[in-house]
Design a protein around this motif. Sequence first.
Motif, PDB file in Angstrom:
ATOM      1  N   SER A   8       0.832  -1.206   0.000  1.00 54.22           N
ATOM      2  CA  SER A   8       0.000   0.000   0.000  1.00 54.22           C
ATOM      3  C   SER A   8       0.864   1.252   0.000  1.00 54.22           C
ATOM      4  N   THR A  28      -3.039  -1.446  -2.721  1.00 59.83           N
ATOM      5  CA  THR A  28      -3.921  -0.329  -2.373  1.00 59.83           C
ATOM      6  C   THR A  28      -3.134   0.967  -2.453  1.00 59.83           C
ATOM      7  N   ARG A  48      -6.881  -1.759  -5.589  1.00 58.70           N
ATOM      8  CA  ARG A  48      -7.768  -0.622  -5.320  1.00 58.70           C
ATOM      9  C   ARG A  48      -6.993   0.684  -5.372  1.00 58.70           C
TER      10      ARG A  48
END
Length: 193
Positions: A8, A28, A48
């Motif tokens: 992330s 992410t 995402r």
Amino acid sequence: MLRGAEVSERLVAGNDWSGRDAVGLRLTECRLDNVALDAAELRRASIRDAVVAGGSWANVDAGEAFIKRVEFRNTRLTGISFANATLEDVVFGECRLDLSSFRFAKLTSVRFDDCLLAESDFYEAAVKATVFSSCSLVEASLAGVTFDDTELRSCDLSAIGNAERLRGVRMPWADIVQSADVLAAGLGIEVAE
């Protein structure tokens, strides 16, 4: 090790992850610049809030993946499999998606801009609120696909399979006229000499 890894808030640039086992990978808020993932296993991955710029994801198995708010730009995705995947709020811009599979996939609010989708397979896909703009869908297969609130603009539909499945799409009149032969064949209309 990419299998089940969580990445992330990272910039990943120039990495070669070709052929790697990345099943269940969670990306992410990342940016991937010129990353090679050719033939990688991304089944059940979650991607995402990401940007994928350049690079090659040819022949990736992204079956059952969940992809949300992702932008792919100038990415080679030839032969990628999104079988049974969920794609929401995704943009593909100037990407090669020829020979790709969207079998049984759910596409919602997806945008394809200037993409090569020749010989892609949309078997039983559910396509909703999606736009195909200036794309080549030559010889794509639409068997069993359902379209809802979807638009095709300036797309090449030559030799598309199962043109009758285009029911529910919007197209500009000029595009309808240009694709009249394909649309007529899909309706079973014989053109008289």
